[in-house]
Write a protein that holds these residues in place. Sequence first.
Motif, mmCIF file in Angstrom:
data_model
loop_
_atom_site.group_PDB
_atom_site.id
_atom_site.type_symbol
_atom_site.label_atom_id
_atom_site.label_comp_id
_atom_site.label_asym_id
_atom_site.label_seq_id
_atom_site.Cartn_x
_atom_site.Cartn_y
_atom_site.Cartn_z
ATOM 1 N N TYR A 1 50.763 42.749 39.577
ATOM 2 C CA TYR A 1 50.847 44.076 40.185
ATOM 3 C C TYR A 1 52.261 44.329 40.686
ATOM 4 C CZ TYR A 1 45.882 43.003 40.313
ATOM 5 O OH TYR A 1 44.617 42.636 39.985
ATOM 6 N N ILE B 1 50.807 37.584 38.816
ATOM 7 C CA ILE B 1 49.636 36.860 39.321
ATOM 8 C C ILE B 1 49.185 35.879 38.247
ATOM 9 C CG2 ILE B 1 47.264 37.090 40.130
ATOM 10 C CD1 ILE B 1 49.200 38.353 42.057
ATOM 11 N N ALA C 1 39.046 29.435 42.487
ATOM 12 C CA ALA C 1 39.018 29.777 43.907
ATOM 13 C C ALA C 1 39.291 31.272 44.095
ATOM 14 C CB ALA C 1 40.066 28.959 44.654
ATOM 15 N N ASN C 2 39.023 31.767 45.283
ATOM 16 C CA ASN C 2 39.376 33.154 45.591
ATOM 17 C C ASN C 2 40.872 33.345 45.420
ATOM 18 O OD1 ASN C 2 36.976 32.773 48.051
ATOM 19 N ND2 ASN C 2 36.831 34.361 46.508
ATOM 20 N N ALA D 1 42.505 33.239 42.654
ATOM 21 C CA ALA D 1 43.078 32.461 41.551
ATOM 22 C C ALA D 1 43.588 33.378 40.440
ATOM 23 C CB ALA D 1 42.035 31.509 40.993
ATOM 24 N N GLY D 2 43.116 34.597 40.406
ATOM 25 C CA GLY D 2 43.558 35.524 39.368
ATOM 26 C C GLY D 2 42.477 35.816 38.346
ATOM 27 N N LYS D 3 41.239 35.509 38.680
ATOM 28 C CA LYS D 3 40.153 35.731 37.723
ATOM 29 C C LYS D 3 39.997 37.217 37.416
ATOM 30 C CE LYS D 3 37.131 33.918 40.530
ATOM 31 N NZ LYS D 3 37.897 33.620 41.741
ATOM 32 N N SER D 4 39.896 38.011 38.509
ATOM 33 C CA SER D 4 39.730 39.453 38.296
ATOM 34 C C SER D 4 40.951 40.029 37.590
ATOM 35 C CB SER D 4 39.545 40.173 39.627
ATOM 36 O OG SER D 4 38.352 39.767 40.240
ATOM 37 N N GLN E 1 34.556 44.093 39.438
ATOM 38 C CA GLN E 1 33.975 43.420 40.591
ATOM 39 C C GLN E 1 33.565 44.418 41.661
ATOM 40 O OE1 GLN E 1 36.586 40.393 42.127
ATOM 41 N NE2 GLN E 1 35.236 39.870 43.815
ATOM 42 N N GLU F 1 31.930 38.930 38.533
ATOM 43 C CA GLU F 1 31.064 38.571 39.657
ATOM 44 C C GLU F 1 29.871 39.513 39.803
ATOM 45 O OE1 GLU F 1 32.756 37.277 43.231
ATOM 46 O OE2 GLU F 1 34.601 36.556 42.330
HETATM 47 N N1 LIG Z 1 45.601 45.844 43.232
HETATM 48 C C1 LIG Z 1 46.321 44.777 43.633
HETATM 49 N N2 LIG Z 1 47.599 44.952 44.042
HETATM 50 C C2 LIG Z 1 48.340 43.895 44.434
HETATM 51 N N3 LIG Z 1 47.915 42.638 44.472
HETATM 52 C C3 LIG Z 1 46.660 42.393 44.070
HETATM 53 C C4 LIG Z 1 45.788 43.453 43.643
HETATM 54 N N4 LIG Z 1 44.599 42.926 43.314
HETATM 55 C C5 LIG Z 1 44.718 41.586 43.529
HETATM 56 N N5 LIG Z 1 45.950 41.272 43.988
HETATM 57 C C6 LIG Z 1 46.417 39.913 44.296
HETATM 58 O O1 LIG Z 1 46.330 39.138 43.135
HETATM 59 C C7 LIG Z 1 45.878 37.844 43.421
HETATM 60 C C8 LIG Z 1 44.718 37.483 42.545
HETATM 61 O O2 LIG Z 1 43.664 38.391 42.794
HETATM 62 P P1 LIG Z 1 42.337 38.417 41.935
HETATM 63 O O3 LIG Z 1 41.556 39.595 42.389
HETATM 64 O O4 LIG Z 1 42.689 38.305 40.504
HETATM 65 O O5 LIG Z 1 41.628 37.091 42.428
HETATM 66 P P2 LIG Z 1 40.196 36.559 42.046
HETATM 67 O O6 LIG Z 1 40.413 35.240 41.401
HETATM 68 O O7 LIG Z 1 39.422 37.552 41.326
HETATM 69 O O8 LIG Z 1 39.578 36.338 43.505
HETATM 70 P P3 LIG Z 1 38.083 36.585 44.028
HETATM 71 O O9 LIG Z 1 37.307 35.391 43.646
HETATM 72 O O10 LIG Z 1 38.244 36.687 45.494
HETATM 73 O O11 LIG Z 1 37.591 37.844 43.395
HETATM 74 C C9 LIG Z 1 45.545 37.833 44.903
HETATM 75 O O12 LIG Z 1 46.571 37.150 45.578
HETATM 76 C C10 LIG Z 1 45.524 39.268 45.312
HETATM 77 O O13 LIG Z 1 46.044 39.414 46.593
#
Ligand SMILES: Nc1ncnc2c1ncn2[C@@H]1O[C@H](COP(=O)(O)OP(=O)(O)OP(=O)(O)O)[C@@H](O)[C@H]1O
Lengths: 315, 299, 234
Positions: free
Chosen positions: C13, C18, C37-38, C40-43, C85, C160
């Motif tokens: 972003y 990421i 983990a939360n 991690a960058g999955k989403s 999500q 999720e």
């Molecule tokens: N729209 C956004 N703008 C800026 N940074 C973002 C945005 N969405 C996510 N991030 C950052 O990107 C990183 C990864 O986020 P992501 O949502 O991919 O994690 P995740 O693995 O899906 O976590 P979770 O299990 O909590 O859903 C995080 O550090 C988050 O702060």
Amino acid sequence: MDQQFLGLFMYALSLATMFGIYGVLCLGLNLQWGFAGLFNAGIAGFFAVGAYTTAILTSPESPHYLGGFGWPPILAMPVAMLLSGLIAWPVGRICLGLKGDYLAMATIGISEIIRLVLKNEDWLANGTMGISTVPRPFESLGQPWGNVAFLAFVLVVMLIVYVALERAWISPWGRTMRAIRDNELAAAAIGKDVVRFRLEAFVIGAAVMGLGGALSAMYFKFIGASATEPLLTTFLVWVMLIIGGSGNNRGALLGAGLVWFIWSGTELLTNRLPAEWITRSSYMRALLIGVLLIVVLQRFAKGILPERPPRRIDR
Amino acid sequence: MEALADFVNLYFLPGVAVGCIYALGAVGISLIFAILRFAHFAHGDVMTFGAYVAYSLVASLGWSVYLALPIAIIAAAFLGVAVDRLAYKPFRKSPGIIVVIASFGVMLVVRSLIQLIWGVDVLNYETGIRKPIELFGGFRIAQKHIIIILVSVIIAAGLHWFLSRSRMGKAMRAMSDDADLARISGIDTERVVRWTWLIGGGLAAAAGVFAGINSKLHPSVGWDLLLPLFAAAILGGIGKPYGAIVGGLAIGIAQEVATYPWIADMPLVPPAYKNAVAFFVMVCMLIWRPTGLFRGRVL
Amino acid sequence: MALLEAKGMVGGYGGMDILNGVDLAVDAHEVVVIIGANGAGKSTAMKALFGLVALRAGQVSLGGKDITNAAPNDLVALGMGFVPQERNVFRTMTVRENLEMGAFLKPAAQTRVMEQVFGLFPVLKEKADQPAGELSGGQRQMVAVGRALMTEPKLLMLDEPTAGLSPLMMEQIFERIVAINKEGIGILLVEQNARQALAVAHRGYVLATGRNRFTGTAEALLGNPEIGQSFLGG
Ligand SMILES: Nc1ncnc2c1ncn2[C@@H]1O[C@H](COP(=O)(O)OP(=O)(O)OP(=O)(O)O)[C@@H](O)[C@H]1O
Ligand SMILES: [Mg+2]
């Protein structure tokens, strides 16, 4: 002096004087938008407060409206600024929590209410007739030297505002302001009082706009509802700042000069057109300004002189 | 009874007519705000454009203004699409405020074009005064008000059908609900945007023509209504077309009714301050309830 | 050749990366799960596959066709469906309208597919005329999945889908996912409830700080003690 030359000279003087007045307004807006990111669309209101205050304080006594009090202009100016700032304070207190477009709508609404009051309360400012006995400093010197002296006065005022804002820009205060503008949460997280800083920028900016109003009332020796139309104040000033480059005081002045020259200076060229076109030429110029604004936004979104971060002292 | 009739004839029904005008303009502002995420400051000038297109047909072909209305609607709808293509489209990914400022530019351009093409004189669609129509028991209504109200109701019904039944209308609601999700669902968002401008521009033209019928036609007829339109859109809740209709009616009626001598013989609000009612409502809503009466969004 | 294949995805972003090189692949008929983990960058990886996060480097292909940074609505047309999500239903619109929006690109098949979705999630038929914002969390997930199924995708991506649901509801959702997969739809799933997810999956990926950490069959991942400790809750 040759009559035609004198005419041209007077014309150039008026162009330059208006540049100075718009320069002040642009600097005021730059403080609010360029420094603090506050979308104030109510410039007309603060301009009007400054202009009417000056008119009421300096004009000779009249049975038709409040005052006039016959003050010397130089004393009326700080009062005009003070009053604009004072009105901006509660406005800022209640509105600055609003974001972007919402702040714009709220401020333009408040500014229109201010204008309505000034236009309709005859006892206050002579209503729709306006006040047309505002004295202009250095008038007694006659033409053209009185005009030259007034121009110099306006430019000095503009320069003082410019220097003050340049210093503010590089000061810790200015740096904090930009930090808040760019990332409110981060700034709040390191303990900055976001609300207070914003309010300061809003109030001081409004005072500067009031100063612009004061200068304008003196220059035209008149203030009335038509002189505070948002088109000529709010919107034109926005166009100037955006084209010149917001977040850059020099950009603000460049924008004021360039846009005012296109808006009004091109009259010199269009004056030679056939009579039926002369009345229309002012609309052509407005058209040109509108197109210019859109093109500048699309090509150089940051204006002709973009914001430059001052040399960073920390880190 | 007579007092009631006076109130209805002179304050309430004119208020409903003004409210219809506001409603038509505010729906477009609300939809554009929700779908494109910016306050469209040039909306008033799109209204003016529509009003002048109708005037051209009235003046040159001798049409009735009501016959000219559909053409004006079509013309302004296409103006909306064209303005979007030329002025706003490059800013789809920019912060909303840049587009607002671009709309200042559009405002200047559209208005100066109107002034160049049609001049700046105050014009009328038709001259002469028509006698109001007698209803029952002392109630009277001006012909123009009847037509404004009826046509507005028809347009609102059409809009309701469009938004609740047609695929594109539903897609518009979807996009104003959540633009990203609309994209993920496979909705062609640029097409939705085009339709938004068609609808917004068309309704603006209707509002502009009615404003010209209701009073007079001049180059700032739309601009003068812009803030009440914002007020109506905010009151109804951004992204709520029905809310905008209610908001428009509420503000139109409030403005007129506020000038009624509620207390003593003096108008409660002097007629010169009519517009202040709208501004005041807007500022209060923005500050205390920005989601509007109908829980719209805050962008 | 895999149905969906991503190689070396890098992006994030606003200039901040990421994803630092993520590889993913899903075969037709496969259920693949991504855990991590939360944060991690999955989403983010899911969004990048779907053209919602711009990739600076790497490639994504669908059935051999390059779809790197393609527009989401084009991907839907190519047979991908995505349930994000958060904010995955149109809250102000009815359940039926939500499903109709899913069918925006394929209006002809709308009635037929909607019946299939109602068959899969009978509750939705009962609630068809209720605004989606008024449904329970589980029902809302069903609307979201149903909406994504409306275009009859070849590949369904779910971020999720069981977050915040009761164990019973979670079970139901997983069951339906398996049923959807049986229809011949490839599934890419992000899950916090990793154990349950791996139980229904064929293969899995573990992401950490925007990189592939482990890759393998579901059994292998379930059997790996290191993964068990840090990602499957012991
Ligand atoms: N729209 C956004 N703008 C800026 N940074 C973002 C945005 N969405 C996510 N991030 C950052 O990107 C990183 C990864 O986020 P992501 O949502 O991919 O994690 P995740 O693995 O899906 O976590 P979770 O299990 O909590 O859903 C995080 O550090 C988050 O702060
Ligand atoms: Mg996630």
